[in-house]
Motif scaffolding. Structure first.
Motif, mmCIF file in Angstrom:
data_model
loop_
_atom_site.group_PDB
_atom_site.id
_atom_site.type_symbol
_atom_site.label_atom_id
_atom_site.label_comp_id
_atom_site.label_asym_id
_atom_site.label_seq_id
_atom_site.Cartn_x
_atom_site.Cartn_y
_atom_site.Cartn_z
ATOM 1 N N ALA A 1 -52.371 14.197 9.454
ATOM 2 C CA ALA A 1 -53.248 13.305 8.687
ATOM 3 C C ALA A 1 -52.663 13.049 7.299
ATOM 4 O O ALA A 1 -52.773 11.945 6.753
ATOM 5 C CB ALA A 1 -54.642 13.902 8.569
ATOM 6 N N LYS A 2 -52.030 14.070 6.713
ATOM 7 C CA LYS A 2 -51.392 13.886 5.408
ATOM 8 C C LYS A 2 -50.323 12.794 5.479
ATOM 9 O O LYS A 2 -50.116 12.041 4.516
ATOM 10 C CB LYS A 2 -50.760 15.199 4.948
ATOM 11 C CG LYS A 2 -51.759 16.304 4.664
ATOM 12 C CD LYS A 2 -51.031 17.586 4.273
ATOM 13 C CE LYS A 2 -51.996 18.735 4.053
ATOM 14 N NZ LYS A 2 -51.304 19.995 3.722
ATOM 15 N N LEU A 3 -49.637 12.717 6.622
ATOM 16 C CA LEU A 3 -48.574 11.727 6.783
ATOM 17 C C LEU A 3 -49.108 10.360 7.186
ATOM 18 O O LEU A 3 -48.673 9.334 6.663
ATOM 19 C CB LEU A 3 -47.573 12.227 7.845
ATOM 20 C CG LEU A 3 -46.813 13.516 7.537
ATOM 21 C CD1 LEU A 3 -45.972 13.917 8.728
ATOM 22 C CD2 LEU A 3 -45.941 13.356 6.299
ATOM 23 N N SER A 4 -50.046 10.345 8.115
ATOM 24 C CA SER A 4 -50.449 9.075 8.734
ATOM 25 C C SER A 4 -51.585 8.352 8.027
ATOM 26 O O SER A 4 -51.659 7.121 8.077
ATOM 27 C CB SER A 4 -50.836 9.309 10.193
ATOM 28 O OG SER A 4 -51.953 10.192 10.282
ATOM 29 N N ALA A 5 -52.480 9.079 7.356
ATOM 30 C CA ALA A 5 -53.633 8.419 6.731
ATOM 31 C C ALA A 5 -53.213 7.401 5.661
ATOM 32 O O ALA A 5 -53.726 6.280 5.643
ATOM 33 C CB ALA A 5 -54.588 9.458 6.147
ATOM 34 N N PRO A 6 -52.281 7.729 4.742
ATOM 35 C CA PRO A 6 -51.848 6.719 3.765
ATOM 36 C C PRO A 6 -51.221 5.493 4.434
ATOM 37 O O PRO A 6 -51.438 4.353 3.997
ATOM 38 C CB PRO A 6 -50.825 7.469 2.913
ATOM 39 C CG PRO A 6 -51.175 8.905 3.069
ATOM 40 C CD PRO A 6 -51.648 9.044 4.474
#
Length: 281
Positions: free
Chosen positions: A259-264
Motif C-alpha cells: 500500500a505504501k508503494l501503490s496508494a500514491p
C-alpha cells in the motif's frame, strides 16, 4: 495447470500477506500490568487481541455485544491474576454509550492503551439505499462516533499514563473510493481524519494516536462478502499482532508494504480509475 495456479496464488499470498510474528515474551514485556481497553473484544480481531493481552498479563476492560464471551474472557484474565472489567453493549445505542462513558470516567483513573477495534462493514450502492438512511447512521455511529465518544471519556485516564489510542481502519481508505462502499468508507475516513487531528493536538499531552490501515482479514464480518472468502488474507491473530506491534513501536500508522508503494500511484491515476468505476454495473 490447477496445481500451478494454486502455487502461484500461495506465493502471491505470502508476498502480499507476509507473516506477522510477535513472541509472547515481547508482548508480556510491554503489556504486563498495563490497563488496556478493547472494543469489539468478543469476536474476530478483537477476540484474538484480547486473548493475547490477557495471556500477557494485562489488565483489561472489554467491550462488545456478546456478554457470554466477555464474561469468559474476563474470568480467564482474573484467573491469571489480572484485573478485568467488561461491558456488553451495542455501541450504536447512544444512550447506553453515554452511560458507558460515564462508567469509564469513574472506573479508569489510568489507561495505557485503547484499541478501538469494533466496526461495521456494509456494501450497498447509493442508488439502492434511498430508503436506508439508517445504513449510514449505524455505520457512522459505530465506526466513527463511538471512537470519539470513548476517546473523550477516557482522555483524563490517557493523560495520566501518557497512553495510546490505536484505531483499526482499512487499507481501502488509502485508495480512490470504490463504488458500493460509501457508508463504510465515509465512516472510516472520518475516523482517520479525527485520529490524525487528535495525534497533533494530543502530542503536548504525550498521548499517541495511531492508525492501523489493515488489509483483508478473514473474519465473520468480512467473509459475509462471498468475493472475499477465497482471497488471501490475514487471520485475526495476525491482525492482532499488527495492532500490538504498532502500539509497541509507537509509529504513526501501519500500512502494508504494497500500500505504501501503490496508494500514491493510484491517486496519480485516479481519473482513469474513476472511468473504470463508472463502467461497473
Amino acid at each position: 495447470m490447477i496445481a500451478i495456479k494454486r502455487k502461484i496464488m500461495e506465493i502471491a499470498g505470502a508476498l502480499v500477506y507476509p507473516t506477522i510474528s510477535l513472541t509472547p515474551e515481547i508482548t508480556k514485556e510491554h503489556f504486563l500490568g498495563k490497563w488496556v481497553l478493547v472494543t469489539g473484544a468478543s469476536h474476530g480481531i478483537g477476540r484474538a487481541l484480547s486473548e493475547k493481552l490477557i495471556s500477557a498479563g494485562a489488565n483489561v476492560f472489554l467491550i462488545a455485544r456478546s456478554e457470554e464471551d466477555l464474561h469468559h474472557l474476563s474470568a480467564k484474565a482474573k484467573q491469571m491474576g489480572s484485573c478485568a472489567e467488561y461491558c456488553a453493549i451495542d455501541l450504536r445505542d447512544r444512550e447506553k454509550l453515554e452511560l458507558l462513558c460515564q462508567k469509564l470516567r469513574e472506573t479508569l483513573p489510568r489507561l495505557d492503551y485503547f484499541f478501538c477495534n469494533a466496526g461495521k462493514s456494509i456494501h450497498r450502492k447509493i442508488n439502492d439505499a434511498q430508503d436506508r438512511l439508517h445504513d449510514y447512521d449505524r455505520t457512522m455511529d459505530l465506526n466513527y462516533r463511538s471512537l470519539v465518544a470513548l476517546s473523550l471519556a477516557i482522555l483524563p485516564a490517557l493523560k495520566a499514563s501518557k497512553g495510546h489510542i490505536i484505531y483499526s481502519s482499512s487499507v481501502s481508505t488509502l485508495y480512490p473510493m470504490a463504488p458500493g462502499w460509501s457508508a463504510y468508507h465515509s465512516s472510516k475516513s472520518a475516523a482517520n481524519t479525527w485520529c490524525e487531528t487528535a495525534n497533533s493536538e494530543f502530542a503536548p499531552l504525550d498521548i499517541c494516536v495511531q492508525i492501523a490501515y489493515l488489509p483483508l482479514v478473514h473474519t465473520a464480518m468480512s467473509d459475509v462478502n462471498e468475493q472475499y472468502q477465497h482471497l488471501p488474507a490475514y487471520t485475526p491473530a495476525d491482525a492482532a499482532n499488527i495492532l500490538l506491534k504498532l502500539a509497541i513501536r509507537k509509529n504513526k500508522s501501519y500500512k502494508p508494504w504494497w500500500a505504501k508503494l501503490s496508494a500514491p500511484i493510484a491517486h496519480i491515476f485516479a481519473p482513469i480509475i474513476q472511468l473504470y468505476y463508472k463502467r461497473l454495473p
